[in-house]
Design a protein around this motif. Structure first.
Motif, mmCIF file in Angstrom:
data_model
loop_
_atom_site.group_PDB
_atom_site.id
_atom_site.type_symbol
_atom_site.label_atom_id
_atom_site.label_comp_id
_atom_site.label_asym_id
_atom_site.label_seq_id
_atom_site.Cartn_x
_atom_site.Cartn_y
_atom_site.Cartn_z
ATOM 1 N N ASP A 121 40.924 -69.994 10.685
ATOM 2 C CA ASP A 121 42.124 -70.260 11.493
ATOM 3 C C ASP A 121 42.579 -69.001 12.212
ATOM 4 O O ASP A 121 43.027 -69.047 13.370
ATOM 5 C CB ASP A 121 43.251 -70.776 10.601
ATOM 6 N N LYS A 156 40.134 -68.275 15.060
ATOM 7 C CA LYS A 156 40.354 -69.217 16.161
ATOM 8 C C LYS A 156 41.492 -68.736 17.049
ATOM 9 O O LYS A 156 41.398 -68.760 18.289
ATOM 10 C CB LYS A 156 40.672 -70.607 15.597
ATOM 11 N N ALA A 157 42.590 -68.271 16.431
ATOM 12 C CA ALA A 157 43.718 -67.759 17.201
ATOM 13 C C ALA A 157 43.323 -66.506 17.975
ATOM 14 O O ALA A 157 43.728 -66.314 19.130
ATOM 15 C CB ALA A 157 44.894 -67.457 16.271
ATOM 16 N N ARG A 158 42.511 -65.642 17.347
ATOM 17 C CA ARG A 158 42.049 -64.428 18.026
ATOM 18 C C ARG A 158 41.194 -64.788 19.241
ATOM 19 O O ARG A 158 41.345 -64.207 20.318
ATOM 20 C CB ARG A 158 41.271 -63.554 17.045
ATOM 21 N N HIS A 159 40.300 -65.733 19.058
ATOM 22 C CA HIS A 159 39.455 -66.176 20.173
ATOM 23 C C HIS A 159 40.306 -66.709 21.331
ATOM 24 O O HIS A 159 40.080 -66.354 22.505
ATOM 25 C CB HIS A 159 38.488 -67.255 19.711
ATOM 26 N N GLU A 160 41.271 -67.556 21.012
ATOM 27 C CA GLU A 160 42.099 -68.161 22.056
ATOM 28 C C GLU A 160 42.888 -67.113 22.826
ATOM 29 O O GLU A 160 43.028 -67.197 24.057
ATOM 30 C CB GLU A 160 43.038 -69.201 21.438
ATOM 31 N N TYR A 161 43.402 -66.117 22.120
ATOM 32 C CA TYR A 161 44.189 -65.066 22.775
ATOM 33 C C TYR A 161 43.331 -64.271 23.748
ATOM 34 O O TYR A 161 43.691 -64.089 24.916
ATOM 35 C CB TYR A 161 44.793 -64.146 21.719
ATOM 36 N N ALA A 214 40.350 -65.055 24.949
ATOM 37 C CA ALA A 214 39.775 -65.904 25.989
ATOM 38 C C ALA A 214 40.765 -66.057 27.142
ATOM 39 O O ALA A 214 40.374 -66.097 28.322
ATOM 40 C CB ALA A 214 39.409 -67.273 25.410
ATOM 41 N N MET A 215 42.063 -66.136 26.807
ATOM 42 C CA MET A 215 43.100 -66.211 27.839
ATOM 43 C C MET A 215 43.145 -64.930 28.666
ATOM 44 O O MET A 215 43.355 -64.955 29.884
ATOM 45 C CB MET A 215 44.456 -66.463 27.168
ATOM 46 N N GLN A 229 40.619 -62.768 29.082
ATOM 47 C CA GLN A 229 39.305 -62.350 29.577
ATOM 48 C C GLN A 229 39.253 -62.183 31.095
ATOM 49 O O GLN A 229 38.640 -61.213 31.591
ATOM 50 C CB GLN A 229 38.234 -63.340 29.120
ATOM 51 N N VAL A 283 36.336 -63.345 20.724
ATOM 52 C CA VAL A 283 36.803 -63.146 19.358
ATOM 53 C C VAL A 283 36.583 -61.714 18.890
ATOM 54 O O VAL A 283 37.307 -61.218 18.021
ATOM 55 C CB VAL A 283 36.115 -64.143 18.396
ATOM 56 N N ASP A 321 51.823 -70.748 16.066
ATOM 57 C CA ASP A 321 50.884 -71.391 15.150
ATOM 58 C C ASP A 321 50.962 -70.751 13.768
ATOM 59 O O ASP A 321 50.897 -71.442 12.747
ATOM 60 C CB ASP A 321 49.455 -71.302 15.693
#
Length: 297
Positions: free
Chosen positions: A57, A60-65, A67-68, A70, A82, A105
């Motif tokens: 979890d 996943k939050a690290r990836h989303e941050y 990715a935004m 990037q 990530v 989250d």
């Protein structure tokens, strides 16, 4: 006796120089008896919980941050979001290190909220404040100075619990939080000493609080120099490596800071600060709304 932690000289550093030998944060497991965890929290001023939030979890939050982010070019080309690898062709000054909000989250994550409710005994009155801080610390940038959180939550009783959540692994020299040994008692002493002097000068309790705030640095810090601060107060800094899923709880007067991110792989340190209160008692309600420009917090 706490164990010693060592690293290559100069890499574990703060604003005013290398820390050298330091002590280690004492880790705890979330499944240990609550009475034992509460006693440790009261004695040490913090509770370093290993693996409280599911590892996946957090990643996943690290990836989303990242990715935004990037498209901004902050990440090195060819790396995965990530990983959070800083682009060496970019200037750190182009990317601010702090933002309000963005950690909802985690504020609502059942692993964290259920533990806080049980640990504090607040149960259904346990409230995660909406205003949260999301910090990214790019390698080589200025770390957080010496402070304690009650300085910023002045409109309520000192009963809140801060949960510091690293969003990803953080090496010992990767810019993680450091805690002053017995820093909670020192934080209370600093505030009590000032309050006594202010009241002796004829100020009311509220005027004393306001005066204390006005005498803090403009940023609300006790000091920009963690090394000198620890030497002056003859207390060691406590440090640790952090893994995705770890959480550190600390008390309102627990003194802490962070180190310079000297990660050799240029990993950006990402973390969030979350505050929890007992909603049945007075607390700083300014923190239960999202950030607005000029809101004075």
């Amino acid at each position: 006796m706490r164990s010693r932690t060592e690293c290559q000289p100069g890499l574990l550093a703060v604003n005013d120089g290398p820390l050298g030998k330091v002590n280690s944060l004492q880790p705890s497991r979330p499944d240990e008896p609550l009475a034992q965890l509460r006693r440790r929290y009261e004695e040490d001023g913090y509770l370093f919980l290993k693996g409280l939030i599911p590892h996946d979890d957090v990643l996943k939050a690290r990836h989303e941050y990242f990715a935004m982010l990037q498209p901004t070019g902050v990440l090195e080309e060819g790396t995965r979001p990530v990983e959070g690898i800083f682009n060496p062709l970019k200037s750190p000054e182009d990317f601010p290190g702090i933002g309000a909000g963005g950690a909802e989250d985690f504020c609502r994550h059942p692993a964290l909220t259920s533990f806080i409710a049980r640990f504090t005994g607040w149960d259904s009155n346990s409230l995660g404040l909406r205003r949260s801080l999301l910090r990214n610390n790019i390698p080589g940038t200025k770390p957080i100075g010496v402070h304690y959180d009650q300085i910023f939550l002045r409109h309520g009783e000192p009963t809140s619990v801060t949960a510091w959540v690293p969003i990803g692994d953080i090496k010992l020299i990767g810019g993680g939080l450091i805690y002053l040994q017995d820093g909670d008692s020192l934080g209370q002493q600093i505030e009590n000493d000032f309050t006594l002097k202010a009241k002796a000068a004829g100020l009311s309790e509220q005027e004393a609080k306001d005066a204390f705030n006005n005498n803090m640095m403009a940023t609300g810090l006790l000091s920009e120099k963690p090394l000198a601060f620890s030497q002056e107060n003859q207390r060691a800094w406590l440090v640790a490596e952090y893994e995705a899923g770890d959480v550190v709880l600390h008390q309102p007067h627990t003194i802490h800071a962070s180190t310079i991110n000297n990660d050799p792989d240029r990993v950006i340190r990402l973390a969030t600060d979350l505050r929890f209160v007992d909603a049945s008692k007075p607390y700083d309600t300014r923190w239960n709304k999202f950030y607005e420009v000029g809101d004075g917090v």
